[in-house]
Design an enzyme around this catalytic site. Structure first.
Site, PDB file in Angstrom:
ATOM      1  N   SER A 170       0.862  -1.181   0.000  1.00 40.38           N
ATOM      2  CA  SER A 170       0.000   0.000   0.000  1.00 40.38           C
ATOM      3  C   SER A 170       0.899   1.233   0.000  1.00 40.38           C
ATOM      4  CB  SER A 170      -0.944  -0.034   1.205  1.00 40.38           C
ATOM      5  OG  SER A 170      -1.879   1.014   1.141  1.00 40.38           O
ATOM      6  N   HIS A 197      -2.462  -1.205  -3.357  1.00 41.10           N
ATOM      7  CA  HIS A 197      -3.541  -0.248  -3.112  1.00 41.10           C
ATOM      8  C   HIS A 197      -3.200   1.059  -3.815  1.00 41.10           C
ATOM      9  CE1 HIS A 197      -4.232  -2.446   0.970  1.00 41.10           C
ATOM     10  NE2 HIS A 197      -4.703  -3.146  -0.051  1.00 41.10           N
ATOM     11  N   ASP A 290      -4.549  -4.814   6.095  1.00 39.08           N
ATOM     12  CA  ASP A 290      -4.984  -5.676   5.004  1.00 39.08           C
ATOM     13  C   ASP A 290      -3.957  -6.771   4.721  1.00 39.08           C
ATOM     14  OD1 ASP A 290      -6.541  -6.619   2.873  1.00 39.08           O
ATOM     15  OD2 ASP A 290      -5.472  -5.361   1.428  1.00 39.08           O
TER      16      ASP A 290
END
Length: 355
Positions: A170, A197, A290
């Site tokens: 991310s 992400h 996540d």
């Protein structure tokens, strides 16, 4: 109160952006800058909590300004830009390589149906990015970080054969992923499935940017594609990327996980279910959690699991949570991750020999 420096040369966009930010009681625009030179000076004198950075600026562009700020007055920087042509991908991700944390789209024009939603999304991410502690960056003469010599280190423990490597990242991920993927050999004997992400609309540019330096073919995943050794498949906007039986991938529009689609969680869970000991999972820098629990599932299924270490992570949220859960069998800096992935592929069987 979050003190924001807005860097934008268009007076119209500048005015709209300032109005949108200052409508939130937690944000205060302390200055605006029309050029990169002004941005560097304002960052040094005002010490804002956050900078929104445009790319196309007169004189010193957003890439140069970001490098200068991160070298002299480290500040969380978010690129806020309009829709980019794929040909601009190199400039965009070089800015991220220079230290920008995230790329976000400019809000929709006032009066358009999705104006309020786009402003809310921008403000939400800016608040999150303002909390990140950034450090001073030094830049070698060679602009391409992928060309840096890697330190060799001994990676302890067992090394099993793998046929699929799943990677999740991310905030801070793009330049690190470029470094990792560009270091893998042309005859890499495992497939790589990747979830990064990213703001919607930028993933195609991201893939084009990675292709510049990788010796492996990199493409956006398509539903039902075969998973073949030596290829890198990237999750497209709005779809979970999952491994399926029969050496293929599926793209799923199932609900978001951890507020995200694509999610790293969906990828790692599918690897645990369908690949087990023939897979590896890598969880890199990023905010939130996540993929952390699912990395543990992969470890319990016999897969090799890797988390980036704290010292090299821009944001230690995702890998830190994985480590807290005892999900990672290896905790490594980038050079260690590269070496271990290279060793795993050297031992990996050809995918075509497996059902």
């Amino acid at each position: 109160m979050i003190r924001v420096l807005v860097v934008e040369d268009s007076k119209t966009v500048q005015k709209a952006l300032v109005a949108a930010l200052e409508a939130d009681p937690e944000l205060r625009v302390v200055a605006v800058a029309d050029s990169g030179e002004e941005a560097v000076q304002a960052a040094a004198t005002l010490r804002p909590d956050l900078i929104t950075m445009d790319i196309n600026l007169p004189g010193m562009d957003g890439f140069q300004a970001t490098r200068a700020i991160m070298s002299n007055s480290p500040t969380p920087i978010v690129v806020v830009t309009g829709k980019l042509d794929p040909r601009d991908s190199d400039t965009l991700f070089r800015v991220m390589q220079a230290g920008a944390l995230m790329v976000l789209a400019k809000p929709a024009p006032l009066g358009s149906p999705n104006h309020a939603e786009s402003v809310a999304r921008l403000i939400h991410h800016l608040k999150l990015m303002s909390e990140i502690k950034v450090v001073r960056r030094s830049f070698p003469e060679a602009a391409n970080l992928a060309a840096l010599p890697e330190a060799r280190l001994a990676v302890p423990g067992r090394v099993d054969q793998v046929r699929v490597v799943g990677i999740g990242a991310s905030t801070g991920g793009p330049p690190l992923l470029q470094r990792i993927l560009s270091s893998l050999p042309q005859d890499y004997n495992a497939a790589v499935l990747l979830v990064q992400h990213m703001a919607e609309g930028f993933t195609e540019n991201f893939v084009a940017w990675l292709q510049h330096t990788s010796r492996l073919p990199i493409s956006l995943a398509r539903d039902g594609m075969p998973v073949e050794a030596g290829q890198v498949l990237v999750a497209p906007d709005g779809y979970h990327l999952e491994m399926a039986p029969g050496n293929r991938v599926i793209l799923s529009s199932a609900p978001p996980e951890n507020g995200l689609r694509p999610s790293v969680a969906a990828l790692f869970r599918s690897l645990a279910r369908h690949c087990g000991r023939q897979s590896a999972g890598v969880l890199l820098t990023g905010m939130g959690s996540d993929g952390a629990k699912e990395l543990k599932l992969l470890r319990q299924a016999g897969g090799i699991t890797i988390a980036q270490n704290r010292e090299s992570s821009v944001v230690f949220g995702m890998p830190g949570e994985a480590i807290r859960l005892d999900a990672a069998s290896y905790i490594l800096p980038p050079e260690g991750i590269i070496e271990l992935l290279t060793r795993l592929a050297a031992a990996a069987p050809d995918l075509s020999s497996r059902s």
